[in-house]
Design a protein around this motif. Structure first.
Motif, short mmCIF file in Angstrom:
data_model
loop_
_atom_site.label_atom_id
_atom_site.label_comp_id
_atom_site.label_asym_id
_atom_site.label_seq_id
_atom_site.Cartn_x
_atom_site.Cartn_y
_atom_site.Cartn_z
N GLU A 55 0.81 -1.19 0.00
CA GLU A 55 0.00 0.00 0.00
C GLU A 55 0.86 1.26 0.00
N SER A 56 1.96 1.25 0.74
CA SER A 56 2.82 2.43 0.77
C SER A 56 3.47 2.68 -0.58
N LEU A 57 3.71 1.60 -1.35
CA LEU A 57 4.26 1.78 -2.69
C LEU A 57 3.27 2.50 -3.59
N LEU A 58 2.00 2.17 -3.45
CA LEU A 58 0.96 2.82 -4.23
C LEU A 58 0.87 4.30 -3.87
N VAL A 59 0.94 4.61 -2.60
CA VAL A 59 0.87 6.00 -2.16
C VAL A 59 2.07 6.78 -2.69
N GLU A 60 3.24 6.18 -2.64
CA GLU A 60 4.45 6.83 -3.15
C GLU A 60 4.34 7.07 -4.65
N LYS A 61 3.81 6.08 -5.37
CA LYS A 61 3.66 6.22 -6.82
C LYS A 61 2.66 7.31 -7.14
N GLU A 62 1.56 7.37 -6.37
CA GLU A 62 0.57 8.42 -6.59
C GLU A 62 1.17 9.80 -6.35
N LYS A 63 1.97 9.94 -5.31
CA LYS A 63 2.62 11.22 -5.03
C LYS A 63 3.54 11.62 -6.16
N ASP A 96 -2.25 7.19 -10.09
CA ASP A 96 -1.09 6.31 -10.08
C ASP A 96 -0.62 5.92 -11.48
N MET A 97 -1.22 6.52 -12.52
CA MET A 97 -0.85 6.19 -13.89
C MET A 97 -0.21 7.40 -14.57
N LYS A 98 0.61 7.10 -15.57
CA LYS A 98 1.23 8.18 -16.35
C LYS A 98 0.13 8.95 -17.07
N TYR A 99 0.15 10.27 -16.95
CA TYR A 99 -0.89 11.10 -17.54
C TYR A 99 -0.64 11.26 -19.04
N VAL A 100 -1.69 11.10 -19.81
CA VAL A 100 -1.61 11.27 -21.26
C VAL A 100 -2.35 12.55 -21.62
N MET A 134 3.54 10.65 -9.35
CA MET A 134 2.79 10.98 -10.56
C MET A 134 2.03 12.30 -10.40
N ALA A 135 1.50 12.54 -9.23
CA ALA A 135 0.74 13.78 -9.00
C ALA A 135 1.65 15.00 -9.12
N THR A 136 2.85 14.91 -8.56
CA THR A 136 3.76 16.06 -8.65
C THR A 136 4.33 16.20 -10.05
N ARG A 137 4.54 15.10 -10.73
CA ARG A 137 5.12 15.14 -12.07
C ARG A 137 4.16 15.79 -13.07
N TYR A 138 2.89 15.48 -12.99
CA TYR A 138 1.92 15.94 -14.00
C TYR A 138 1.02 17.06 -13.50
N ARG A 139 1.35 17.64 -12.38
CA ARG A 139 0.51 18.69 -11.80
C ARG A 139 0.34 19.88 -12.74
#
Length: 91
Positions: A1-9, A70-74, A11-16
């Motif tokens: 679960e912590s891996l998912l949270v880290e991935k979401e963070k 948690d996915m790469k934004y297109v 991706m969220a900062t990358r594509y903000r």
């Protein structure tokens, strides 16, 4: 679960910024489309086209707002509509 949270963070900062600018562009287009729709005559072909454009803009805004974190934004403004539908169809 912590891996998912880290991935979401990540991706969220990358594509903000990308998502922010796309949302703003789409909102401006929606406002312009709404204005044009108010000026269009009742029962005209132009009005039908504007309604379709407005519906598509609303769908695009929902795409930007509710894209999985948690996915790469297109980007939808840079790619053609067919490319986006193909990417949505692939799991």
């Amino acid at each position: 679960e912590s891996l998912l949270v880290e991935k979401e963070k990540l991706m969220a900062t990358r594509y903000r910024r990308v998502k922010f600018f796309e949302r703003k562009k789409l909102q401006r287009s929606l406002i312009q489309s709404t204005r044009d729709l108010e000026k269009a005559a009742e029962e005209s072909e132009e009005r039908d086209q504007l309604l379709n454009t407005r519906r598509q803009l609303l769908e695009d805004i929902q795409y930007v707002l509710y894209y999985p974190r948690d996915m790469k934004y297109v980007s939808i403004l840079k790619n053609s509509r067919q490319d986006i539908n193909d990417l949505k169809a692939t799991p």
